[in-house]
Design an enzyme around this catalytic site. Sequence first.
Site, PDB file in Angstrom:
ATOM      1  N   GLY A  10      23.061  32.403  51.207  1.00 49.98           N
ATOM      2  CA  GLY A  10      23.248  33.539  50.316  1.00 49.98           C
ATOM      3  C   GLY A  10      22.744  33.271  48.914  1.00 49.98           C
ATOM      4  N   ASN A 109      27.368  25.326  52.152  1.00 48.24           N
ATOM      5  CA  ASN A 109      27.872  24.388  53.162  1.00 48.24           C
ATOM      6  C   ASN A 109      26.939  24.242  54.357  1.00 48.24           C
ATOM      7  OD1 ASN A 109      30.626  23.460  52.272  1.00 48.24           O
ATOM      8  ND2 ASN A 109      30.914  25.658  52.080  1.00 48.24           N
ATOM      9  N   GLY A 110      26.390  25.361  54.843  1.00 46.23           N
ATOM     10  CA  GLY A 110      25.474  25.281  55.973  1.00 46.23           C
ATOM     11  C   GLY A 110      24.221  24.503  55.634  1.00 46.23           C
ATOM     12  N   ASP A 133      31.546  30.549  46.010  1.00 47.18           N
ATOM     13  CA  ASP A 133      32.888  30.296  46.559  1.00 47.18           C
ATOM     14  C   ASP A 133      33.511  28.989  46.077  1.00 47.18           C
ATOM     15  OD1 ASP A 133      32.954  32.657  48.011  1.00 47.18           O
ATOM     16  OD2 ASP A 133      32.003  31.752  49.765  1.00 47.18           O
ATOM     17  N   ARG A 168      50.039  52.854  38.555  1.00 45.78           N
ATOM     18  CA  ARG A 168      49.716  52.535  39.943  1.00 45.78           C
ATOM     19  C   ARG A 168      49.699  51.026  40.164  1.00 45.78           C
ATOM     20  NH1 ARG A 168      44.239  56.153  40.526  1.00 45.78           N
ATOM     21  NH2 ARG A 168      45.191  58.187  40.947  1.00 45.78           N
ATOM     22  N   GLY A 176      35.372  35.361  49.257  1.00 52.56           N
ATOM     23  CA  GLY A 176      36.054  34.132  49.647  1.00 52.56           C
ATOM     24  C   GLY A 176      36.617  34.250  51.042  1.00 52.56           C
TER      25      GLY A 176
END
Length: 336
Positions: A10, A109-110, A133, A168, A176
Amino acid sequence: MRIGILTSGGDCPGINATIRGVCKTAINYYGMEVVGIHSGFQGLLTKDVESITDKSLSGLLNLGGTMLGTSREKPFKKGGVVSDVDKPSLILQNIRELGLDCVVCIGGNGTQKTAAKLTAMGINIVSVPKTIDNDIWGTDISFGFDSAVTIATDAIDRLHSTASSHKRVMVIEVMGHKAGWIALYSGMAGGGDVILVPEIAYDIKNIGNTILERLKKGKPYSIVVVAEGIRTDGRKRAAEYIAQEIEYETGIETRETVLGYIQRGGSPTPFDRNLSTRMGGHATELIAKGEFGRMVALKGDDIASIPLEEVAGKLKLVTQDHDLVIQGRRMGICFG
């Protein structure tokens, strides 16, 4: 020396600044030749490359995205752009044909896992950790994280005025899947009243009670920050699920906002620009010293490196004893 550089996985703020840090150091200080590899590991399979010069690097420091493009091509898995060949062997062959003495891999990580496997094949690799992340093991901070937290915190700040005006509960979902670092840091910085991360189990009744107790104290609105990877019913997004559950538990009008890919785009913060520059320069220094098979890492205030084999397959996750979690609980923030 002739080196290649690629970005994989990414996008995130700071990739171009890292490319600039690697290449300017390589070209101007060490006199290396640099080859840019397009579309991550896909470019290594198809030999889609370009020569990078000092002129190529102009205007990159504050530019989002990646000038080289990226992909999620996984060389050690079937499928992808080239599916009918032995992809690792093809990469090795192409690296030799391109005359590359080392490949710099910028990614999450990949990418670190793939880089470790390529290192085991005998390919000279140096990697730089990249992810908003902040879940890459072995480095205190990854570039891109500070930019994402800054964007998320700004969004939370803006939701305070809407929540206050309408009395509200506002639920904001940040990125994440497995690690809740963005939710934790932006939630604390943005004054969140409830912060939910994947690593810490929650009870919706506790969340409802927290919001009702705030109401009793004259605080008619609440801000709930959730990471996208928290437990849900499996059918709804995290923000939608939590908003509906809170409204059911409390009877207070609740709305959700999903921040999404905005967190990954745009210019990096000054912190990330400097971290990217330092990491990129250190990656080139490792190459010059012949220290391959390592990932650049931030340790305290220092840039260091660790063996890729120690990084692959591990995640850095939020823990119950993290300072921000402990301090948040002392201040009355609900973590579940």
